[in-house]
Each structure stands twice: as C-alpha cells, then as structure tokens.
Write a protein that holds these residues in place. Sequence first.
Motif, PDB file in Angstrom:
ATOM      1  N   ARG A 280       0.772  -1.420  -0.094  1.00  0.00           N
ATOM      2  CA  ARG A 280      -0.025  -0.197   0.015  1.00  0.00           C
ATOM      3  C   ARG A 280       0.876   1.284  -0.093  1.00  0.00           C
ATOM      4  O   ARG A 280       0.634   2.413  -0.589  1.00  0.00           O
ATOM      5  CB  ARG A 280      -0.960  -0.054   1.032  1.00  0.00           C
ATOM      6  N   ARG A 281       1.884   1.209   0.638  1.00  0.00           N
ATOM      7  CA  ARG A 281       2.960   2.453   0.823  1.00  0.00           C
ATOM      8  C   ARG A 281       3.493   2.640  -0.414  1.00  0.00           C
ATOM      9  O   ARG A 281       3.791   3.937  -0.907  1.00  0.00           O
ATOM     10  CB  ARG A 281       3.829   2.138   2.011  1.00  0.00           C
ATOM     11  N   GLY A 301       7.015   3.006  10.384  1.00  0.00           N
ATOM     12  CA  GLY A 301       5.627   3.203  10.723  1.00  0.00           C
ATOM     13  C   GLY A 301       4.629   3.018   9.406  1.00  0.00           C
ATOM     14  O   GLY A 301       4.914   2.365   8.539  1.00  0.00           O
ATOM     15  N   LEU A 302       3.481   3.413   9.930  1.00  0.00           N
ATOM     16  CA  LEU A 302       2.303   3.319   8.852  1.00  0.00           C
ATOM     17  C   LEU A 302       1.914   4.606   8.403  1.00  0.00           C
ATOM     18  O   LEU A 302       0.559   4.576   8.072  1.00  0.00           O
ATOM     19  CB  LEU A 302       1.195   2.480   9.883  1.00  0.00           C
ATOM     20  N   TYR A 303       2.618   5.693   8.563  1.00  0.00           N
ATOM     21  CA  TYR A 303       1.969   6.862   8.064  1.00  0.00           C
ATOM     22  C   TYR A 303       2.936   7.686   7.039  1.00  0.00           C
ATOM     23  O   TYR A 303       4.137   7.528   7.156  1.00  0.00           O
ATOM     24  CB  TYR A 303       1.667   7.661   9.205  1.00  0.00           C
ATOM     25  N   ALA A 343      -2.520   7.657   6.437  1.00  0.00           N
ATOM     26  CA  ALA A 343      -2.245   6.254   6.997  1.00  0.00           C
ATOM     27  C   ALA A 343      -2.444   5.355   5.764  1.00  0.00           C
ATOM     28  O   ALA A 343      -3.196   5.593   4.724  1.00  0.00           O
ATOM     29  CB  ALA A 343      -3.401   5.850   7.906  1.00  0.00           C
ATOM     30  N   VAL A 344      -1.673   4.331   5.996  1.00  0.00           N
ATOM     31  CA  VAL A 344      -1.685   3.126   4.907  1.00  0.00           C
ATOM     32  C   VAL A 344      -2.485   1.931   5.284  1.00  0.00           C
ATOM     33  O   VAL A 344      -2.152   1.006   4.973  1.00  0.00           O
ATOM     34  CB  VAL A 344      -0.286   2.891   4.428  1.00  0.00           C
ATOM     35  N   THR A 345      -3.379   2.227   6.444  1.00  0.00           N
ATOM     36  CA  THR A 345      -4.148   1.070   6.937  1.00  0.00           C
ATOM     37  C   THR A 345      -5.425   0.887   6.171  1.00  0.00           C
ATOM     38  O   THR A 345      -6.061  -0.121   6.670  1.00  0.00           O
ATOM     39  CB  THR A 345      -4.322   1.343   8.333  1.00  0.00           C
TER      40      THR A 345
END
Length: 359
Positions: A280-281, A301-303, A343-345
């Motif tokens: 996704r990133r 991280g996820l951002y 966010a990549v969540t």
Amino acid sequence: MISLPDFPWDRLTTYKERAEAHPDGIADLSVGTPVDPVPLVAQKALAEAADSPGYPLTYGTPRLREAAAGWLARRHGVRVDAADILPTIGTKELVAWLPTLLGVRPGERVLFPELAYPTYDVGARLAGATPYATDGLLAVGPERVPLVWVNSPSNPTGRVLPAEHLRKVVSWARERGAVVASDECYLELGWEEQPISILHPDVCGGSHEGLLAVHSLSKRSNLAGYRAGFVAGDPALVRRLLEVRKHAGMIMPAPVQAAMAAVLDDDAHADEQRERYARRRAVLRPALERAGWRVEHSTAGLYLWATNDTGCWEQVEALAARGILVAPGDFYGEAGARHVRIAVTATDERVNAAVLRLQ
C-alpha cells in the motif's frame, strides 16, 4: 476539574462528510485503525480460552510474559526477564495513566516530542502535571523532570531515532533521575530505516534502570479490537506499575492474554501483514508526490507525513474534495500546522481508489 483539550478527531466530522459524498465513497486514510483480518492463530487461542470464569491475573500468565520476552529477544535483540513484563489493556490507557501510576506530582513537567501522539499531553494533564513539548532536552534546564517520552518510529512523522540519539536521552535522564518511557508501537515496521528499542544494549548499555518500553499488537497483529499491549523494562518500575494496577483493577481479560501469547510466538502472520502495508505504501507515496505533496521522514511506521506547503486544514479540505480523508498535522502539535498525516491502513481497494483520485 482537570482541563483537557477537545478530542481532536471530532474536528474532522465536516470533512469526513464531504469525503463520504464522493460518488465512489470515502477513502479514509485518517485514523490508523487495522482493517485486515485478525490472524487465525489469535482467533483459535481466543476461542480455546473462552471458558474463563475466574478473575485473570493482572501480572499476566507466565505463558504470556515468556512469549513477550521471547519476541523481544528474537525480533529486536532485547533481553528482558519475563518477570519484568506487564500486559496492558492496549497501550493508549498506559500512555494516558503512566504519569499518575508513577506518582508524577502536580506542577512537574512531563516531556514529549514537539510532534507527538496527543495522549502524552493528556496523560500529563490527568496527573495534574505540566505537559511540555520539546525536541531539545537542554532547554529544560536543571529542574527535576520525572518522565520523558520518546517515540520511534514516530507517530505522526515516521521518523526513526538512531541509537546515538537515544543513548543521549538515556544518559540525560539518568543524570537527573528521570524515567524514560519509549513508545515502540511501530518497532517492527521499519522501511528505509530500522528502528531500535530503548532496551537494546546498544542504547542502554545493558541496564534497564529507569527505562520502560511500551509495545502494542494493534498494528503488528491487527489486534486493536482486542486491546493487547505490554510494558517492559526496569524491574522496580514494572513492580510499581503492577502494584497500582492490581489495586485499580486494570486487568487484561484472560482470553485476550491467550491470544496475545499466541501471536507473539508466531512471526509468519506479522511478516504477511508487513507485506500488505509495504504494498500500500509503495503505490500511495508516489501518487501523493505526483499530485504535488512532498513526503518527509516517513522511513518507518504506518503513516506518510506530507505537505504541499499550504496550511494543514487547506490540505485536508483539498483531499476531502477528492473523497480522501486524512489527519491534519496540528492534531500532533503546532509544528505540524503545514503537514497532513496519511495512513496506509486502509484496504488495498480503498488505497487504490485514493491513488486513482490523486491522478
């Protein structure tokens, strides 16, 4: 009455409604909540422990503490005795109540980064202490500081603090008798840089005196709904936290303890989840850059911490008009007034939708 800031996410309501009005629906990249399945190993352990009529152990089962110690050693090169690990009901509650649990007194300053998770500030206020955002410890002067928060990888920026920087923080704190609490919730999610725990011997010299590391399974194992975390470090501090938490009834449910032990022993699902985030990133970052945003830090991280050099709320509005919801940087401090956190969540489908809209 304790003065608390307004809950920041309430301010996004109007922009969320605008993004939801997009013909293809909202691509919500604001809150970093997991959307992928709970690992089967966790679901199985939870079900097998479902018949748990008695009170669980505040200290956590030996099985859980040993699994946490094993994970720290196996994945992060950190040696912690299982006796020096304490499960928590997620990690947000620990962040919010740690100053109180440690006996921080009214008027004392609790330090945290200039760009930071808002709950560090809230935790200081709940204790009657003074929240103090700074990236320079020398600016504090000679006064006694009871608690210093560090966060690597950072939420919101994805910045990684190198071992040398963390060593300086530990040395500064030990000279002044301060506790260093390290929020390491994203420790397994290094991309261009690999984060290091404050409990690693390269940082602390092999002694955990005055140090606490906070870990969450929300992102690694999609257990945000289970409220599964733990704190590890200085034996005296862990015993103090255990004593207070026993009195306060701050106990993780027994079935969740079983699920937590199972996922800490299993690396396969975590590696699979990491690959999802990496995919996704890999598509979202270049799409943002082509659309005029500059991504800064964001090496773990996820951002994605991004800016197009306008105000953060202008950026939120511009993206909401495309059906994409993001978090304004000033949620995390005044220094974030010209950035947004992305966010990549979200699911693959929603991330791909955002990528198409950015074109």
